[in-house]
Design an enzyme around this catalytic site. Structure first.
Site, PDB file in Angstrom:
ATOM      1  N   THR A  96      12.370  -6.554  -1.324  1.00 39.67           N
ATOM      2  CA  THR A  96      13.530  -7.264  -0.780  1.00 39.67           C
ATOM      3  C   THR A  96      13.059  -8.658  -0.379  1.00 39.67           C
ATOM      4  O   THR A  96      12.300  -8.820   0.575  1.00 39.67           O
ATOM      5  CB  THR A  96      14.118  -6.542   0.448  1.00 39.67           C
ATOM      6  OG1 THR A  96      14.367  -5.179   0.088  1.00 39.67           O
ATOM      7  CG2 THR A  96      15.417  -7.212   0.883  1.00 39.67           C
ATOM      8  N   LYS A 171      21.660  -6.465  -1.932  1.00 41.23           N
ATOM      9  CA  LYS A 171      20.677  -5.815  -1.047  1.00 41.23           C
ATOM     10  C   LYS A 171      20.703  -6.452   0.346  1.00 41.23           C
ATOM     11  O   LYS A 171      20.622  -5.752   1.366  1.00 41.23           O
ATOM     12  CB  LYS A 171      19.279  -5.935  -1.672  1.00 41.23           C
ATOM     13  CG  LYS A 171      18.149  -5.438  -0.795  1.00 41.23           C
ATOM     14  CD  LYS A 171      18.215  -3.942  -0.541  1.00 41.23           C
ATOM     15  CE  LYS A 171      17.116  -3.517   0.438  1.00 41.23           C
ATOM     16  NZ  LYS A 171      17.235  -2.109   0.818  1.00 41.23           N
TER      17      LYS A 171
HETATM   18  P1  NAP Z   1       5.127  -1.413   3.761  1.00 43.88           P
HETATM   19  O1  NAP Z   1       4.802   0.029   3.799  1.00 43.88           O
HETATM   20  O2  NAP Z   1       4.929  -2.227   4.994  1.00 43.88           O
HETATM   21  O3  NAP Z   1       4.302  -2.084   2.551  1.00 43.88           O
HETATM   22  C1  NAP Z   1       4.286  -3.476   2.384  1.00 43.88           C
HETATM   23  C2  NAP Z   1       3.450  -3.800   1.165  1.00 43.88           C
HETATM   24  O4  NAP Z   1       3.350  -5.237   1.022  1.00 43.88           O
HETATM   25  C3  NAP Z   1       2.006  -3.286   1.269  1.00 43.88           C
HETATM   26  O5  NAP Z   1       1.568  -2.932  -0.020  1.00 43.88           O
HETATM   27  C4  NAP Z   1       1.265  -4.525   1.782  1.00 43.88           C
HETATM   28  O6  NAP Z   1      -0.118  -4.514   1.521  1.00 43.88           O
HETATM   29  C5  NAP Z   1       1.970  -5.601   0.965  1.00 43.88           C
HETATM   30  N1  NAP Z   1       1.799  -6.940   1.516  1.00 43.88           N
HETATM   31  C6  NAP Z   1       2.257  -7.417   2.700  1.00 43.88           C
HETATM   32  N2  NAP Z   1       1.914  -8.725   2.843  1.00 43.88           N
HETATM   33  C7  NAP Z   1       1.214  -9.061   1.732  1.00 43.88           C
HETATM   34  C8  NAP Z   1       0.630 -10.272   1.277  1.00 43.88           C
HETATM   35  N3  NAP Z   1       0.673 -11.395   2.012  1.00 43.88           N
HETATM   36  N4  NAP Z   1       0.011 -10.271   0.078  1.00 43.88           N
HETATM   37  C9  NAP Z   1      -0.020  -9.135  -0.675  1.00 43.88           C
HETATM   38  N5  NAP Z   1       0.533  -7.968  -0.310  1.00 43.88           N
HETATM   39  C10 NAP Z   1       1.151  -7.928   0.881  1.00 43.88           C
HETATM   40  O7  NAP Z   1       6.632  -1.671   3.335  1.00 43.88           O
HETATM   41  P2  NAP Z   1       7.630  -0.767   2.472  1.00 43.88           P
HETATM   42  O8  NAP Z   1       8.456   0.040   3.411  1.00 43.88           O
HETATM   43  O9  NAP Z   1       6.889  -0.111   1.369  1.00 43.88           O
HETATM   44  O10 NAP Z   1       8.597  -1.910   1.896  1.00 43.88           O
HETATM   45  C11 NAP Z   1       8.249  -2.666   0.735  1.00 43.88           C
HETATM   46  C12 NAP Z   1       9.481  -3.464   0.329  1.00 43.88           C
HETATM   47  O11 NAP Z   1      10.562  -2.556   0.071  1.00 43.88           O
HETATM   48  C13 NAP Z   1       9.987  -4.416   1.402  1.00 43.88           C
HETATM   49  O12 NAP Z   1      10.478  -5.595   0.810  1.00 43.88           O
HETATM   50  C14 NAP Z   1      11.122  -3.616   2.060  1.00 43.88           C
HETATM   51  O13 NAP Z   1      12.060  -4.476   2.691  1.00 43.88           O
HETATM   52  C15 NAP Z   1      11.682  -2.880   0.864  1.00 43.88           C
HETATM   53  N6  NAP Z   1      12.383  -1.597   1.135  1.00 43.88           N
HETATM   54  C16 NAP Z   1      11.854  -0.683   2.015  1.00 43.88           C
HETATM   55  C17 NAP Z   1      12.525   0.530   2.225  1.00 43.88           C
HETATM   56  C18 NAP Z   1      12.001   1.573   3.200  1.00 43.88           C
HETATM   57  O14 NAP Z   1      12.747   2.522   3.525  1.00 43.88           O
HETATM   58  N7  NAP Z   1      10.769   1.498   3.668  1.00 43.88           N
HETATM   59  C19 NAP Z   1      13.704   0.811   1.528  1.00 43.88           C
HETATM   60  C20 NAP Z   1      14.193  -0.119   0.611  1.00 43.88           C
HETATM   61  C21 NAP Z   1      13.517  -1.323   0.418  1.00 43.88           C
HETATM   62  P3  NAP Z   1      -1.111  -3.730   2.562  1.00 43.88           P
HETATM   63  O15 NAP Z   1      -0.984  -2.277   2.209  1.00 43.88           O
HETATM   64  O16 NAP Z   1      -2.442  -4.295   2.262  1.00 43.88           O
HETATM   65  O17 NAP Z   1      -0.613  -4.049   3.946  1.00 43.88           O
END
Ligand code: NAP
Length: 290
Positions: A96, A171
């Site tokens: 997102t 979204k």
């Molecule tokens: P998350 O568990 O916090 O994972 C975030 C990911 O981004 C990790 O792989 C992290 O790497 C990486 N990252 C963060 N900063 C970075 C940087 N500067 N350079 C490279 N990699 C970086 O989040 P998530 O829940 O999986 O969400 C991921 C995306 O999906 C987001 O955009 C979120 O808004 C969207 N989303 C989430 C959900 C949900 O229910 N969780 C649902 C729909 C959409 P590290 O592992 O090294 O920290």
């Protein structure tokens, strides 16, 4: 065998990458912190030393990272994926991100001969691991047809909203409406608690009343029980989405988006207390006694 490079193995990306392995794709993976890739490597994924390395020979590169900054880094930064992507390769952005970023990234990648679609998702981490996400696509119709074989393993529903950026628009409004609603549940429940109501009765009434929605039903019990185990969506990510949505609103609407701004402020407070905790912790932020 089709080759997918999957970048970003957080709560969502880890399960999505696993879906490609389960569906017979040849998968290379990269994540900023390597440990999250261990079991995927054990299941047959190739560990790549950088996004650039992951993208070598890929037919499609799929990214699922936190925000604009992370997205820019993995596509266009030092060792970014574009460095090794061949002309005609599919670039699928599932994170997102903001509308402006999505459009700018599309222009940058298009100029390099790549095919870009924005494909943010709805669904929780268990839906990601089960291939049951809803995919919110912005793409030209021919590009979407090319992308379908790479979308099938991760999504059970595809909603094609229009040209590149359109999936991101939907979204962002979806998550802004969710942010407003969840902040609203927290406030309503906090008032009821402080006023001394029987919260069992309140929950029954809320869940069967006109304000109930899947989000209300999912969050209200956890808020009252202060049960925040197993964060699925963090305060930090919710704040980011609401802020991106309000920025988009400000570029389109004459009137100030008041409830959207209030939600951004509420999540800024929640984020300052516990950025990586579940967004439902909002109730602790709003329920302090006077
Ligand atoms: P998350 O568990 O916090 O994972 C975030 C990911 O981004 C990790 O792989 C992290 O790497 C990486 N990252 C963060 N900063 C970075 C940087 N500067 N350079 C490279 N990699 C970086 O989040 P998530 O829940 O999986 O969400 C991921 C995306 O999906 C987001 O955009 C979120 O808004 C969207 N989303 C989430 C959900 C949900 O229910 N969780 C649902 C729909 C959409 P590290 O592992 O090294 O920290």
């Amino acid at each position: 065998m089709s080759r997918v490079a999957f970048i970003g193995l957080g709560r969502m990306g880890h399960g999505m990458a696993g879906r490609y392995l389960e569906n017979g794709f040849k998968v290379s993976v990269w994540n900023r912190s390597r440990a999250k890739a261990d079991d995927l490597i054990a299941r047959g994924a190739r560990w790549a030393t950088s996004p650039e390395d992951a993208a070598i020979d890929a037919d499609a590169v799929v990214t699922m990272v936190a925000d604009d900054e992370a997205s820019r880094a993995v596509w266009l930064g030092k060792d970014g994926a574009v460095a090794t992507m061949k002309s005609g390769t599919l670039a699928i952005e599932c994170s997102t991100v903001s509308y402006d970023h999505s459009r700018e990234l599309s222009r940058e990648l298009h100029a390099r001969g790549l095919i870009f679609i924005d494909c943010p998702v709805t669904g929780l981490p268990d839906a990601a691991a089960g291939g049951k996400l809803t995919l919110l696509v912005g793409a030209n119709a021919a590009d979407l047809e090319r992308a379908r074989p790479y979308l099938a393993p991760i999504g059970s529903t595809i909603r094609h909203f229009g040209e590149v950026g359109a999936g991101t628009v939907y979204k962002l409004i979806n998550n802004l409406m969710g942010a407003i609603q969840i902040a609203g549940i927290a406030e309503g429940l906090a008032i009821a608690e402080r006023a001394g109501l029987d919260m069992k009765l309140v929950l029954e009434a809320v869940e069967s009343g006109v304000a109930a929605s899947p989000a209300v039903i999912r969050h209200s019990r956890r808020m009252v029980a202060r049960d925040f185990d197993g964060a699925t969506f963090t305060a930090s990510l919710r704040h980011k989405d609401a802020a991106y949505a309000v920025r988009l609103a400000e570029s389109l609407l004459a009137a100030t988006p008041l409830t959207g701004r209030a939600a951004v402020e509420a999540y800024a407070r929640a984020k300052s207390v516990a950025p990586d905790d579940d967004e439902a912790r909002m109730i602790e932020v709003v329920s302090q006694a006077k």
